[in-house]
Structures are given as structure tokens and as C-alpha cells.
Design an enzyme around this catalytic site. Sequence first.
Site, PDB file in Angstrom:
ATOM      1  N   HIS A  88     -12.211   3.602   4.652  1.00 12.53           N
ATOM      2  CA  HIS A  88     -11.122   3.572   5.636  1.00 12.53           C
ATOM      3  C   HIS A  88     -11.619   3.049   6.985  1.00 12.53           C
ATOM      4  O   HIS A  88     -11.151   3.464   8.048  1.00 12.53           O
ATOM      5  CB  HIS A  88     -10.493   4.956   5.794  1.00 12.53           C
ATOM      6  CG  HIS A  88      -8.993   4.915   5.887  1.00 12.53           C
ATOM      7  ND1 HIS A  88      -8.173   5.010   4.791  1.00 12.53           N
ATOM      8  CD2 HIS A  88      -8.169   4.780   6.943  1.00 12.53           C
ATOM      9  CE1 HIS A  88      -6.913   4.943   5.163  1.00 12.53           C
ATOM     10  NE2 HIS A  88      -6.883   4.793   6.473  1.00 12.53           N
ATOM     11  N   ARG A 143      -9.217  -4.898  11.062  1.00 10.32           N
ATOM     12  CA  ARG A 143      -9.318  -4.972  12.525  1.00 10.32           C
ATOM     13  C   ARG A 143      -9.312  -6.402  13.059  1.00 10.32           C
ATOM     14  O   ARG A 143      -8.681  -6.665  14.095  1.00 10.32           O
ATOM     15  CB  ARG A 143     -10.579  -4.239  12.994  1.00 10.32           C
ATOM     16  CG  ARG A 143     -10.472  -2.704  12.935  1.00 10.32           C
ATOM     17  CD  ARG A 143     -11.710  -2.061  13.526  1.00 10.32           C
ATOM     18  NE  ARG A 143     -11.666  -0.609  13.566  1.00 10.32           N
ATOM     19  CZ  ARG A 143     -12.166   0.192  12.620  1.00 10.32           C
ATOM     20  NH1 ARG A 143     -12.740  -0.336  11.548  1.00 10.32           N
ATOM     21  NH2 ARG A 143     -12.092   1.495  12.750  1.00 10.32           N
ATOM     22  N   GLN A 181       0.848  -1.187   0.000  1.00 10.48           N
ATOM     23  CA  GLN A 181       0.000   0.000   0.000  1.00 10.48           C
ATOM     24  C   GLN A 181       0.889   1.244   0.000  1.00 10.48           C
ATOM     25  O   GLN A 181       1.751   1.410   0.865  1.00 10.48           O
ATOM     26  CB  GLN A 181      -0.894   0.031   1.231  1.00 10.48           C
ATOM     27  CG  GLN A 181      -1.740   1.298   1.343  1.00 10.48           C
ATOM     28  CD  GLN A 181      -1.894   1.759   2.785  1.00 10.48           C
ATOM     29  OE1 GLN A 181      -1.058   1.467   3.634  1.00 10.48           O
ATOM     30  NE2 GLN A 181      -2.956   2.484   3.056  1.00 10.48           N
ATOM     31  N   GLY A 191     -14.270  -2.873   5.124  1.00 13.17           N
ATOM     32  CA  GLY A 191     -15.122  -2.088   6.010  1.00 13.17           C
ATOM     33  C   GLY A 191     -16.199  -2.912   6.681  1.00 13.17           C
ATOM     34  O   GLY A 191     -17.180  -3.292   6.037  1.00 13.17           O
ATOM     35  N   TYR A 218       1.296   5.297   0.340  1.00 15.72           N
ATOM     36  CA  TYR A 218       0.890   6.664   0.651  1.00 15.72           C
ATOM     37  C   TYR A 218       1.854   7.568  -0.099  1.00 15.72           C
ATOM     38  O   TYR A 218       3.050   7.583   0.199  1.00 15.72           O
ATOM     39  CB  TYR A 218       0.978   6.958   2.152  1.00 15.72           C
ATOM     40  CG  TYR A 218      -0.157   6.412   2.973  1.00 15.72           C
ATOM     41  CD1 TYR A 218      -1.461   6.827   2.756  1.00 15.72           C
ATOM     42  CD2 TYR A 218       0.077   5.501   3.998  1.00 15.72           C
ATOM     43  CE1 TYR A 218      -2.514   6.343   3.525  1.00 15.72           C
ATOM     44  CE2 TYR A 218      -0.957   5.008   4.783  1.00 15.72           C
ATOM     45  CZ  TYR A 218      -2.255   5.432   4.536  1.00 15.72           C
ATOM     46  OH  TYR A 218      -3.294   4.949   5.293  1.00 15.72           O
ATOM     47  N   ARG A 242     -12.699   5.459   9.720  1.00 17.04           N
ATOM     48  CA  ARG A 242     -11.660   6.142  10.495  1.00 17.04           C
ATOM     49  C   ARG A 242     -11.283   7.509   9.930  1.00 17.04           C
ATOM     50  O   ARG A 242     -10.473   8.212  10.533  1.00 17.04           O
ATOM     51  CB  ARG A 242     -10.414   5.248  10.557  1.00 17.04           C
ATOM     52  CG  ARG A 242     -10.636   3.954  11.302  1.00 17.04           C
ATOM     53  CD  ARG A 242      -9.459   3.002  11.177  1.00 17.04           C
ATOM     54  NE  ARG A 242      -8.241   3.547  11.744  1.00 17.04           N
ATOM     55  CZ  ARG A 242      -7.919   3.532  13.039  1.00 17.04           C
ATOM     56  NH1 ARG A 242      -8.782   3.010  13.917  1.00 17.04           N
ATOM     57  NH2 ARG A 242      -6.795   4.019  13.479  1.00 17.04           N
ATOM     58  N   ASP A 276      -8.032   8.056  -0.281  1.00 19.03           N
ATOM     59  CA  ASP A 276      -9.079   8.687   0.522  1.00 19.03           C
ATOM     60  C   ASP A 276      -8.557   9.372   1.783  1.00 19.03           C
ATOM     61  O   ASP A 276      -9.325   9.680   2.685  1.00 19.03           O
ATOM     62  CB  ASP A 276     -10.156   7.665   0.899  1.00 19.03           C
ATOM     63  CG  ASP A 276      -9.638   6.550   1.813  1.00 19.03           C
ATOM     64  OD1 ASP A 276      -8.417   6.495   2.055  1.00 19.03           O
ATOM     65  OD2 ASP A 276     -10.463   5.739   2.279  1.00 19.03           O
TER      66      ASP A 276
END
Length: 388
Positions: free
Chosen positions: A276, A331, A132, A308, A134, A279, A162
Site C-alpha cells: 500500500h 504517487r 478496485q 510501491g 473495497y 501507507r 491489505d
Amino acid sequence: MRRAVNRANNVEDLRRIARRRLPKAVFDVIDGGSGDDVTLRGNRAAFETLWLRPRPLEDVSRVDLRTTVLGEDVSMPLLLDPCSFARMCHPQAELAVARAAGRAGTIYTIAGGASEKPEDIAKVAIGSLWYQLYMMPDQGMNEALLDRVEAAGYRTLVVTVDTPIKPYRELDLRNRIELPLQITPRLIAAGVSRPLWARDFLMGNSGSSNFSLTQAKKAYDNFADAIMHMKSVTRTDVAWLRERWKGPLVIKGVLRGEEVPELLALGVDGIVVSNHGGRNLDGVPPTLQVLPEIVEAADGRAEVLLDGGVRRGTDVVKALALGARAVLTGRPYMFALAAGGEPGVDRALELLRNEIHRAMAFCGVTSIAQIDASLVHRPEPALTPLAV
């Protein structure tokens, strides 16, 4: 610890164990959302208000969960989301998750804010890894990072779009926790009530790892470097990444169907319908609710994934019935990592696999390809009689 996770019967059991083991402020970083948690709760509510339609009279003595995602074979349509700084859960952090995901035969997406370097995670991984990204303002830094990720053997790049600014999470503010999570006297004090966690977080588990306080600080620096230097991702950036990255390119954080044609024109291979995990911006729609819109817009020209609110194998089947190629979850494995380290993640993936298998069997399907919209039903809301 291992005995406790082996007695866990579902993800919620692992969450309860994690809650007991972690300081409250750290648990809340993982468990909480933003604002009033409307979107966080909505993600779960969307699954809870979509009903499965069991189909009897089928031979389900053999149920095959295997499928492919962007050309890669996986043992089940459940992938692991990128979650930053897993070391707050356990000193083995992303290394433990990578090994567990490999044993489970699924894909693990390494977070740009991971507490371990992508090269170090790749060295211990026994399965497929995605990365991932950023994006950072310094294009030279982006180039250097992509070179490192490619050299380490990552095949698929997931670009999170996002998170243009740092989220405002009131729960963390109430707990006086700064993100990126910093090793401060306040955090150390928060660990006094959880001495085993504090020992592991600061020094590592000396019985099974080589972590030290210096390495804990190094892990934090890897995380903070990515989180503190994020920039808005633009169409120009996506076009540049498509030209620069030769493998599959996935865009994560899409909630609007009208954006999909432009992403397809830019050469995107996959789209993750994501808010997200509730969050970032509170009050946005649940991902399951907008999934059909994204699937329709993609029209088979890109694979659509969802994250999600996924907590059960039934959730996976529901998402696939609405057109997702696979789902990602974050999570649950973070709870499992906190609850029991690497064996905890093994247990979480085993439980979710078994739930997917049972859901498919009760719905009368024996392969992923057989899952379609006929397996779900969304009841119309009840009408309230008008007062007369």
C-alpha cells in the site's frame, strides 16, 4: 501551469511543482506514509540497491515496449494504481487521469474511493479500465456495485486485501487532517496560502470545467462511502467474488509467498505485490524485496504485478527482471495531476515511457520478453572488519 510541467524532466520535478501548488496538509496526504516511514523509504531503497547490468554490442535501434497484461495489450509495462479522491489534486480528478492513460495506451485502475462514479469515468475513458473493490459488510451493496461496474464495461476486478482497518497516519494527525478528507473550515483555511488550489477544489476551474461546490461535496461523498465502509476480505469473500465476477480477478496486497497457492486454488488470475505504498502498516518489507518469492510461488499460474516506490523507468525494468509482468504506480501521476492537470499526467507518462525505453536500450534488450534476471545485480553487503 502547462509550461511548468513541460519543463519537468522527471517525476521528482513534477513532485516539486505539486508541493508548491498544494497546501502542505494535502500534499502530505499524497506524499506521506505511516509510522516512521520505514516502509515508504524501504520501497525506494530496494530499487536503489539493485543494479542494472548494461549489455553493449546489441542493435537497439528499435526498442518495443509493448506487452500484454491479463490478456490486454498495453503500450508499456507500466499501469496506473488506484488512488482515492484524486479531486484533492485537480477538479477533473479521475476523468483527466483516465483520458491521459488511454492516450498513453495503458491501463488505469479506478479506486473504490474515487471522487467520480465508475460509470462517469468509463464514459470519458479512451482506454482500458480496471476497478478496485473495497468490500463492504453489506453483501447487497457489494452485489449492486459489481452490477454497476460490469454494466459500465470494466473487465478486470482488483480486490485490495491489505486494508482490514483504517490506517493510522501520524502525519495526517499532525496536520489535523481526517481521512476520508473532509471539506471542513480547517481544510478551507489550509488552502488560503494556495488560493488557486482552493478555488479549484471548492468551485472547480470555471474556465474549463463545470464543477461547483455541490459537485465537490458529491465527489467527497463518493469517496467517503467506500472508505468508511470497508471490511476485512476473507477467503470466503474471494471464493464468492471468483464465482460472481466473470472477468479476470486480481488480488492486491500480497507479501507472503505461502499465501499464493491458496489464492491460485481460489481461481485468482493476478497478484499485486503491494504494501500500500507504505501507507498502512509500517515496518513491512519493500515490495521489490519479496517479489521473487511471490513469482516463484505463482510459478506462471498467475500474473504477478508490483507496486510501491516506482519513480523511474529503470525501476520498471528492474521489477520485470525479477519476474513481474508489469508494475503499477500511483504517487507519480497524482503529483503530475496536481502539478498540471491532464497535461501533467500526459507528461509523467511520457517521461516514464522514455526512461523505460532508454533503460532497455542501454541493457541491450529490444523487447519486454528479453528482460530477465541477467540484467540486474544485487551486491553483497560490505563486511565490516572486526576490531582486534
